[in-house]
Design a protein around this motif. Structure first.
Motif, mmCIF file in Angstrom:
data_model
loop_
_atom_site.group_PDB
_atom_site.id
_atom_site.type_symbol
_atom_site.label_atom_id
_atom_site.label_comp_id
_atom_site.label_asym_id
_atom_site.label_seq_id
_atom_site.Cartn_x
_atom_site.Cartn_y
_atom_site.Cartn_z
ATOM 1 N N ILE A 89 -40.050 42.029 107.047
ATOM 2 C CA ILE A 89 -41.098 41.119 106.368
ATOM 3 C C ILE A 89 -41.028 41.022 104.950
ATOM 4 N N THR A 90 -41.011 39.939 104.516
ATOM 5 C CA THR A 90 -40.848 39.607 102.664
ATOM 6 C C THR A 90 -42.112 40.123 101.974
ATOM 7 N N HIS A 91 -43.187 39.927 102.762
ATOM 8 C CA HIS A 91 -44.252 40.121 101.655
ATOM 9 C C HIS A 91 -45.788 40.013 102.489
ATOM 10 N N SER A 117 -46.466 35.036 93.416
ATOM 11 C CA SER A 117 -47.955 35.616 93.390
ATOM 12 C C SER A 117 -48.191 37.027 93.877
ATOM 13 N N GLU A 118 -47.504 37.386 94.725
ATOM 14 C CA GLU A 118 -47.647 38.692 95.753
ATOM 15 C C GLU A 118 -46.200 39.331 95.494
ATOM 16 N N LEU A 119 -46.273 40.595 95.380
ATOM 17 C CA LEU A 119 -45.037 41.159 95.697
ATOM 18 C C LEU A 119 -44.092 40.892 96.734
ATOM 19 N N CYS A 120 -43.030 40.310 96.460
ATOM 20 C CA CYS A 120 -42.021 39.643 97.448
ATOM 21 C C CYS A 120 -40.591 39.795 97.279
ATOM 22 N N ARG A 142 -47.811 48.030 100.898
ATOM 23 C CA ARG A 142 -48.945 47.304 100.646
ATOM 24 C C ARG A 142 -49.368 46.740 102.017
ATOM 25 N N LEU A 143 -48.290 46.653 103.127
ATOM 26 C CA LEU A 143 -48.775 46.221 104.542
ATOM 27 C C LEU A 143 -49.254 47.457 104.994
ATOM 28 N N ALA A 178 -38.919 46.507 105.406
ATOM 29 C CA ALA A 178 -39.629 45.868 104.243
ATOM 30 C C ALA A 178 -39.272 46.572 102.996
ATOM 31 N N ALA A 179 -39.137 45.882 102.129
ATOM 32 C CA ALA A 179 -38.773 46.689 100.733
ATOM 33 C C ALA A 179 -39.973 47.543 100.418
ATOM 34 N N ALA A 180 -39.679 48.850 99.761
ATOM 35 C CA ALA A 180 -40.577 49.944 99.830
ATOM 36 C C ALA A 180 -41.908 49.378 99.180
#
Length: 248
Positions: A67-69, A149-152, A103-104, A96-98
């Motif tokens: 998942i990218t963001h 616009s969102e952490l990605c 957030r997820l 997903a990146a930490a």
């Protein structure tokens, strides 16, 4: 002729739509499936319409999902899918990146919070950015921050063969023009760039990405009506199968 024991890695484009595409016209959100010798090994993003698209093309959901963001068109189906798969006795591996993983688990998975912890429904692999991490088999993933616009986080997926590591797949994720990211993505055997005809702060214009495109680069338009664009070999289309060139 392929070499003996050669593993053919390819990408199947499941969808190219943006945030409103599935809600308003039923098109699949931007996502692609990584295949090894035609077997699904990793899904990239799980936005709206992705599971239906997987079924349409005759592939099963792999154990590993990247998942990218946390935007709906990249992770909207995640809570339902994790709950269904857990009920079937399977825990998916969510990579997903930490910062995105946090957030997820806190926000995207909140609809299950009264009944389940996020850790009850999946195995969460949450590497820091710029840290190479085993993905599956001989494939490794490194996340790289984007401008969105969102952490990605985009990524590079590399394959280890003996002592040699080859960058196979690069994806910018959603991002405005970001040359340092583009340089990393463009070194891969196949690279995928988020770009639009008319760019903005959070999504690059095609002309901004153009200097970084190689012979094996593709553009995912995130909602661009590909049917009405003049034939453009770089424009990704649903159902398109992209094979990674053979390397020594």
């Amino acid at each position: 002729m392929l070499k003996p024991n050669y593993e053919q890695i390819s990408l199947l484009v499941l969808g190219v739509s943006g945030g409103a595409g599935h809600v308003y016209d039923g098109s699949c959100s931007s996502s692609f499936l990584i295949l090894k010798n035609d077997e699904p090994v990793a899904l990239i993003d799980l936005g709206l319409g992705v599971i239906r698209s997987l079924n349409h093309y005759g592939y099963s959901l792999p154990d590993t999902v990247v998942i990218t963001h946390n935007h709906t068109d990249h992770s909207g189906e995640l809570p339902v899918v994790l709950r269904v798969e857990e009920a079937r006795g399977r825990l998916l591996n969510i990579v997903a990146a930490a910062p995105v993983s946090e957030r997820l688990r806190e926000h995207r998975m909140a609809e299950h919070a009264e009944l389940y912890q996020a850790s009850d429904l999946a195995n969460w692999l949450s590497p820091e950015s710029e840290v190479e991490t085993p993905l599956i088999d001989n494939l490794y993933i490194t996340f790289h921050a984007t401008r969105h616009s969102e952490l990605c986080f985009g990524f590079v997926i590399s394959r280890l063969s003996g002592t040699k590591k080859t960058p196979l797949i690069g994806y910018t994720g959603d991002s405005g023009c970001f040359p340092s990211l583009y340089n990393k993505i463009s070194r891969c055997m196949v690279s995928v760039f988020d770009a639009r005809l008319k760019g903005n702060k959070w999504h690059a214009a095609i002309e901004e990405a153009q200097p970084f495109l190689t012979e094996h680069s593709y553009i995912i338009g995130h909602g661009m009506d590909v049917q009405n664009i003049p034939e453009h070999s770089r424009m990704m289309r649903p159902g398109q199968l992209i094979s990674i060139p053979e390397v020594d």
